[in-house]
Design a protein around this motif. Sequence first.
Motif, PDB file in Angstrom:
ATOM      1  N   UNK A 135      -9.739   3.619 -31.381  1.00 15.06           N
ATOM      2  CA  UNK A 135     -10.154   3.658 -32.790  1.00 15.06           C
ATOM      3  C   UNK A 135      -9.049   4.132 -33.741  1.00 15.06           C
ATOM      4  N   UNK A 136      -8.428   5.257 -33.424  1.00 16.29           N
ATOM      5  CA  UNK A 136      -7.478   5.870 -34.370  1.00 16.29           C
ATOM      6  C   UNK A 136      -6.188   5.052 -34.466  1.00 16.29           C
ATOM      7  N   UNK A 137      -5.610   4.706 -33.324  1.00 12.92           N
ATOM      8  CA  UNK A 137      -4.344   3.955 -33.285  1.00 12.92           C
ATOM      9  C   UNK A 137      -4.441   2.782 -32.318  1.00 12.92           C
ATOM     10  N   UNK A 138      -5.280   1.786 -32.627  1.00 16.14           N
ATOM     11  CA  UNK A 138      -5.429   0.663 -31.685  1.00 16.14           C
ATOM     12  C   UNK A 138      -4.136  -0.120 -31.504  1.00 16.14           C
ATOM     13  N   UNK A 139      -3.197   0.019 -32.431  1.00 16.25           N
ATOM     14  CA  UNK A 139      -1.920  -0.694 -32.314  1.00 16.25           C
ATOM     15  C   UNK A 139      -0.841   0.112 -31.607  1.00 16.25           C
ATOM     16  N   UNK A 140      -1.190   1.250 -30.998  1.00 15.15           N
ATOM     17  CA  UNK A 140      -0.197   2.091 -30.305  1.00 15.15           C
ATOM     18  C   UNK A 140       0.587   1.255 -29.289  1.00 15.15           C
ATOM     19  N   UNK A 141       1.893   1.515 -29.200  1.00 15.04           N
ATOM     20  CA  UNK A 141       2.743   0.720 -28.307  1.00 15.04           C
ATOM     21  C   UNK A 141       2.541   1.081 -26.841  1.00 15.04           C
ATOM     22  N   UNK A 217       7.324   6.563 -16.434  1.00 14.62           N
ATOM     23  CA  UNK A 217       7.664   5.260 -15.854  1.00 14.62           C
ATOM     24  C   UNK A 217       6.899   4.148 -16.575  1.00 14.62           C
ATOM     25  N   UNK A 218       5.616   4.413 -16.830  1.00 17.71           N
ATOM     26  CA  UNK A 218       4.794   3.429 -17.550  1.00 17.71           C
ATOM     27  C   UNK A 218       5.323   3.210 -18.974  1.00 17.71           C
ATOM     28  N   UNK A 219       5.604   4.292 -19.682  1.00 15.25           N
ATOM     29  CA  UNK A 219       6.041   4.184 -21.082  1.00 15.25           C
ATOM     30  C   UNK A 219       7.385   3.462 -21.173  1.00 15.25           C
ATOM     31  N   UNK A 220       8.311   3.825 -20.299  1.00  7.29           N
ATOM     32  CA  UNK A 220       9.649   3.215 -20.351  1.00  7.29           C
ATOM     33  C   UNK A 220       9.610   1.717 -20.091  1.00  7.29           C
ATOM     34  N   UNK A 221       8.599   1.269 -19.334  1.00  8.58           N
ATOM     35  CA  UNK A 221       8.505  -0.155 -19.004  1.00  8.58           C
ATOM     36  C   UNK A 221       7.952  -0.973 -20.176  1.00  8.58           C
ATOM     37  N   UNK A 222       7.420  -0.291 -21.193  1.00  7.75           N
ATOM     38  CA  UNK A 222       6.883  -0.999 -22.370  1.00  7.75           C
ATOM     39  C   UNK A 222       8.062  -1.515 -23.203  1.00  7.75           C
ATOM     40  N   UNK A 223       8.030  -2.781 -23.621  1.00 12.03           N
ATOM     41  CA  UNK A 223       9.159  -3.352 -24.354  1.00 12.03           C
ATOM     42  C   UNK A 223       9.584  -2.498 -25.562  1.00 12.03           C
ATOM     43  N   UNK A 224       8.622  -1.960 -26.312  1.00 13.92           N
ATOM     44  CA  UNK A 224       8.963  -1.201 -27.518  1.00 13.92           C
ATOM     45  C   UNK A 224       9.772   0.055 -27.207  1.00 13.92           C
TER      46      UNK A 224
END
Length: 228
Positions: A135-141, A217-224
Motif C-alpha cells: 500500500x505505502x510504496x507499491x513501486x518499491x524497487x 543478496x536478493x537486493x543486489x540482484x535487483x536491476x535498480x
Amino acid sequence: PSAPLVIAIDGPAASGKGTLARRLAAALGFAHLDTGGLYRAVGLTLRRAGQDPADAGLAARAAAALTPGDIAGLMADPELRTEATAQAASLVSVVPAVRQALLDFQRDFAARPPALAGGTRARGAVLDGRDIGTVVCPGAQAKLYVTATVEVRAERRLKELQGRGAVAIYADVLKDMKDRDARDSQRAVAPLKPAADAYLLDTSSLDADQAFDAAMTFVRAKPAFNGR
Ligand code: CDP
Ligand code: CDP
C-alpha cells in the motif's frame, strides 16, 4: 540526482524486520523509517490522554493531530516499545482514517529521505511495517516479507523485553503476539500480507547476520541496485 530507491520490508511482530531494515539502511547509505513506530505513537498518545485506543473517532483525531515534531519526540520515548503500547498500536491501526493520516508522512519519507547522521545525503529509503510493499510504496524497487514461527517470535520479544528490565512471561507474550497477528492480518484495510513480488525470508532458524546476508543478496540482484 535520480529518484531515491526504496526497499519495502513487511512482516509480523518480532520477525526481525526492524533489525534487518536498520542494517540494510546502514550498509547502503539509506534512511530508515520504522512505520510501526508511527502507529505506536498514536496508541501511546491515546494511552497518555487516558483515552480508549479502541475508540475509532478518538484514534482518528489523535492521528490527524500528530505533527512531525510530535512524531520525532514519541519515536525516542522508551514507553513506545512496551507491549501495552504495541497492543494500543494494533487497535488504532485497524481504523482507516488513522492509516490515511499516516500515509503522507510515510510516502514523503520515501520520496525525500532525510539526510543521514553527519549530514550525508541518503541515496534511498528503507521502510519497515505491515503494508509497505502493498500500500505505502507499491513501486518499491525491492520488497521483502520477513517471517518466523510465532513461537520463535514470542521467544525473541520476551528476550528483548527482559533485556530492557521489563517483567514479562512467555505465555503472555505469545498470546499478545497471536492476538496482534490475527488483528493485523484480518483487518479490512491494508492487512498484513506479502506483496505478490516480495522475497519471502523465513528467519525461524536464521540469526540476524544470516538474514542480512540473504536479504543483501536478493537486493543486489535487483536491476535498480546494480553496483551498490
Ligand atoms: O515491532 P513489532 O513488529 O512488534 O510492532 P510494530 O512494527 O512496531 O507495529 C505495531 C503495530 O502497528 C502492529 O501490530 C500493527 O498493528 C501496526 N502497524 C500497521 O498496521 N502498519 C504498519 N505499516 C506498521 C505497524
Ligand atoms: O521489527 P520486528 O518486530 O520484526 O523485529 P526486531 O525488533 O527487528 O527483532 C526482534 C529480535 O529478534 C531482536 O532482538 C533481534 O536481535 C532478533 N533477531 C533478528 O532480528 N533477526 C534474526 N534473524 C534473529 C533474531
